[in-house]
Design an enzyme around this catalytic site. Structure first.
Site, PDB file in Angstrom:
ATOM      1  N   HIS A 195     -21.375 -30.229 -11.733  1.00 47.14           N
ATOM      2  CA  HIS A 195     -20.652 -28.534 -11.194  1.00 47.14           C
ATOM      3  C   HIS A 195     -20.985 -27.820 -12.001  1.00 47.14           C
ATOM      4  O   HIS A 195     -20.797 -26.727 -12.603  1.00 47.14           O
ATOM      5  CB  HIS A 195     -18.341 -28.634 -11.329  1.00 47.14           C
ATOM      6  CG  HIS A 195     -18.803 -27.354 -10.157  1.00 47.14           C
ATOM      7  ND1 HIS A 195     -17.680 -27.565  -8.879  1.00 47.14           N
ATOM      8  CD2 HIS A 195     -18.893 -26.115 -10.160  1.00 47.14           C
ATOM      9  CE1 HIS A 195     -17.000 -26.592  -8.310  1.00 47.14           C
ATOM     10  NE2 HIS A 195     -18.714 -26.202  -8.793  1.00 47.14           N
ATOM     11  N   ASN A 240     -21.997 -30.594  -7.036  1.00 43.18           N
ATOM     12  CA  ASN A 240     -21.675 -29.552  -6.693  1.00 43.18           C
ATOM     13  C   ASN A 240     -22.392 -28.670  -5.459  1.00 43.18           C
ATOM     14  O   ASN A 240     -23.243 -27.842  -6.559  1.00 43.18           O
ATOM     15  CB  ASN A 240     -20.417 -28.639  -6.961  1.00 43.18           C
ATOM     16  CG  ASN A 240     -19.945 -27.748  -7.329  1.00 43.18           C
ATOM     17  OD1 ASN A 240     -19.387 -27.941  -5.576  1.00 43.18           O
ATOM     18  ND2 ASN A 240     -20.508 -26.506  -7.100  1.00 43.18           N
ATOM     19  N   GLU A 241     -22.349 -28.077  -4.738  1.00 40.17           N
ATOM     20  CA  GLU A 241     -23.399 -27.140  -4.169  1.00 40.17           C
ATOM     21  C   GLU A 241     -24.597 -27.770  -4.064  1.00 40.17           C
ATOM     22  O   GLU A 241     -25.022 -26.536  -5.155  1.00 40.17           O
ATOM     23  CB  GLU A 241     -23.457 -25.279  -4.480  1.00 40.17           C
ATOM     24  CG  GLU A 241     -21.367 -25.574  -3.959  1.00 40.17           C
ATOM     25  CD  GLU A 241     -21.598 -23.767  -3.694  1.00 40.17           C
ATOM     26  OE1 GLU A 241     -21.371 -23.412  -4.564  1.00 40.17           O
ATOM     27  OE2 GLU A 241     -20.688 -23.352  -2.589  1.00 40.17           O
ATOM     28  N   GLN A 266     -14.989 -23.514 -15.104  1.00 39.58           N
ATOM     29  CA  GLN A 266     -14.270 -22.947 -15.203  1.00 39.58           C
ATOM     30  C   GLN A 266     -12.797 -22.300 -15.741  1.00 39.58           C
ATOM     31  O   GLN A 266     -12.279 -21.069 -15.437  1.00 39.58           O
ATOM     32  CB  GLN A 266     -14.070 -22.531 -13.324  1.00 39.58           C
ATOM     33  CG  GLN A 266     -15.384 -21.907 -13.264  1.00 39.58           C
ATOM     34  CD  GLN A 266     -15.841 -21.768 -11.209  1.00 39.58           C
ATOM     35  OE1 GLN A 266     -16.318 -23.506 -11.171  1.00 39.58           O
ATOM     36  NE2 GLN A 266     -15.659 -20.457 -10.829  1.00 39.58           N
TER      37      GLN A 266
HETATM   38  C1  GCO Z   1     -18.699 -22.335  -5.758  1.00 38.08           C
HETATM   39  C2  GCO Z   1     -18.448 -23.155  -6.549  1.00 38.08           C
HETATM   40  C3  GCO Z   1     -16.906 -22.341  -7.223  1.00 38.08           C
HETATM   41  C4  GCO Z   1     -17.300 -21.239  -7.245  1.00 38.08           C
HETATM   42  C5  GCO Z   1     -16.333 -21.325  -5.720  1.00 38.08           C
HETATM   43  C6  GCO Z   1     -16.103 -19.584  -5.696  1.00 38.08           C
HETATM   44  O1  GCO Z   1     -18.783 -22.685  -4.679  1.00 38.08           O
HETATM   45  O2  GCO Z   1     -20.057 -21.913  -5.844  1.00 38.08           O
HETATM   46  O3  GCO Z   1     -18.213 -24.108  -6.247  1.00 38.08           O
HETATM   47  O4  GCO Z   1     -17.524 -23.188  -8.767  1.00 38.08           O
HETATM   48  O5  GCO Z   1     -16.067 -20.647  -7.719  1.00 38.08           O
HETATM   49  O6  GCO Z   1     -17.396 -20.935  -5.225  1.00 38.08           O
HETATM   50  O7  GCO Z   1     -16.721 -18.591  -5.609  1.00 38.08           O
END
Ligand code: GCO
Length: 422
Positions: A112, A156-157, A18
């Site tokens: 990520h 991540n997530e 990003q």
């Molecule tokens: C997510 C990611 C980020 C996003 C943020 C805003 O949580 O989706 O980690 O990459 O940019 O959440 O939407």
């Protein structure tokens, strides 16, 4: 005025794809170039953080913050399967060292959302080989940088793919409007598909339905993600036992109206509870919250009438964070780090108000004895919000993308003040 103690990790987050720019070997880059894809614009140079990371970290430091969460781009480190790039390794070594030399704790994320193209060609996040591939990359990171790292988020997530499949199903059944998933994906485009896009994917990945990280995930894929996390945790601990390891989850503040209890319970189980066994051996959980979702008898309800909405069309709801922290702490017994929480808005005063309320909630949780060890605002910089492109402004620092000139917003200093006595 000081709100947190000195050991508390207070900072901001970014993700490589990003902000860095020209992440050309990743699946996301490939998808951004597809004429029939769902990306509104390509990431291009992004905000050139790859070359300007020193300036960005210095701004964070000068504001009084002490932590920086960022990700290492797997596609840069391992551009071809099993081949590691010395040049890119040195790049990330410099970023980590720069943080250390300036008293900033680096909180590193290994994955990520974006993945190397070669991984997707092998079946990506649905393939049985992915946990081993991810573990090999994690071992390399631990060997190279382990001495300088104390906190690593593997994935991540981790629950994002499952959330995307649920929201896709709900949109399909006309239960929800778009905008219910905590990431910038264009759900309608994503679901529509087209023969042209299928062809473009086939060309890039050898399959017309690539299993990238942000595609709708099957139960098998969910298990692959869990296995990948557990395997990476093992690699990290073997090479650098002192590192605290966790992953991060996208967690809505799930609420319900009468009659919605059962569905709300099911939503929370899918988002959080069913991951408890794989997280049991983690040192911390990265909590990522942006808003709440209210569940009725038939599923998620639209945003309440008259609610203030952010650029992402989430309800402005900074108090959601403390609700989520309290809720996860009932079942997860490791440390908690808020790895993301933020607001996309062009009105920095609203960002300051959001920050103030959200961190007040964190403080209350700490006072109640919850082990919340840090808070990273999303995001340090205005950046590339995936399929939604550059229009979403989450940053504490604005960037003029024509000149790449940075302008710190008042919110950057408002956050920094939470660690100062004056
Ligand atoms: C997510 C990611 C980020 C996003 C943020 C805003 O949580 O989706 O980690 O990459 O940019 O959440 O939407």
């Amino acid at each position: 005025m000081r709100r947190f103690s000195e050991e508390f990790l207070l900072g901001a987050a970014t993700a490589a794809h990003q902000v860095e720019g020209n992440n050309t070997l990743s699946d996301t880059w490939a998808q951004e170039q597809m004429p029939h894809g769902s990306y509104s614009e390509p990431s291009g140079d992004a905000v050139d953080h790859y070359h300007r990371y020193k300036e960005d970290i210095l701004l964070l430091k000068e504001a009084g913050l002490n932590a920086y969460r960022f990700s290492i781009e797997w596609a840069r480190i391992e551009p071809e399967e099993g081949e590691f790039s010395e040049e890119e390794t040195e790049h990330y070594r410099s970023v980590i060292r720069f943080c250390r030399d300036h008293g900033i704790e680096p909180i590193v994320t290994l994955h990520h959302f974006s993945s190397p193209v070669w991984l997707i060609r092998k079946g990506g996040w649905e393939a049985d080989t992915t946990p081993d591939d991810f573990a090999r990359y994690a071992a390399y990171i631990a060997e190279q940088f382990g001495d300088d790292l104390n906190y690593v988020c593997t994935i991540n997530e981790a629950n994002m793919g499952i959330q995307i499949s649920t929201v896709a199903r709900q949109i399909f059944q006309q239960m929800v409007a778009v905008g219910k998933v905590q990431v910038g994906v264009n759900m309608e485009d994503l679901m529509r598909g087209s023969p042209e896009l299928a062809r473009e994917n086939l060309e890039a990945f050898g399959t017309d339905r690539p299993a990238v990280f942000v595609s709708a995930r099957t139960t098998h894929g969910d298990e692959i993600v869990m296995k990948a996390h557990a395997a990476a945790r093992e690699s990290l601990r073997k090479a650098a036992p002192h590192i605290k390891v966790g992953w991060t989850l996208s967690l809505h503040d799930v609420q319900c109206v009468p009659g919605g209890e059962e569905k709300a319970q099911a939503e929370w189980a899918e988002e959080f509870t069913h991951y408890l066994p794989v997280m049991a051996d983690d040192d911390f959980l990265g909590v990522q919250n942006y808003s709440r979702t209210i569940i009725g008898p038939d599923g998620p309800l639209p945003n309440p009438e008259g609610a203030e909405l952010t650029q992402m069309e989430y309800e402005y709801y900074p108090q959601g964070l403390e609700n989520v922290l309290r809720r996860v702490a009932k079942d997860f017994h490791g440390d908690l780090i808020v790895t993301e929480n933020g607001i996309a808005t062009s009105d920095d005063k609203r960002r300051i108000a959001f920050l103030d309320r959200a961190t007040q909630g964190v403080k209350s949780c700490i006072e109640e004895g919850l082990p919340v060890k840090g808070y990273c605002y999303w995001s340090l910089l205005d950046n590339y919000e995936w399929q939604k492109g550059y229009g979403m402004t989450f940053g504490l620092i604005g960037v003029n993308r024509a000149t790449q000139v940075r302008t710190a917003k008042p919110s950057l200093y408002a956050l920094g003040r939470l660690l100062r006595d004056d």
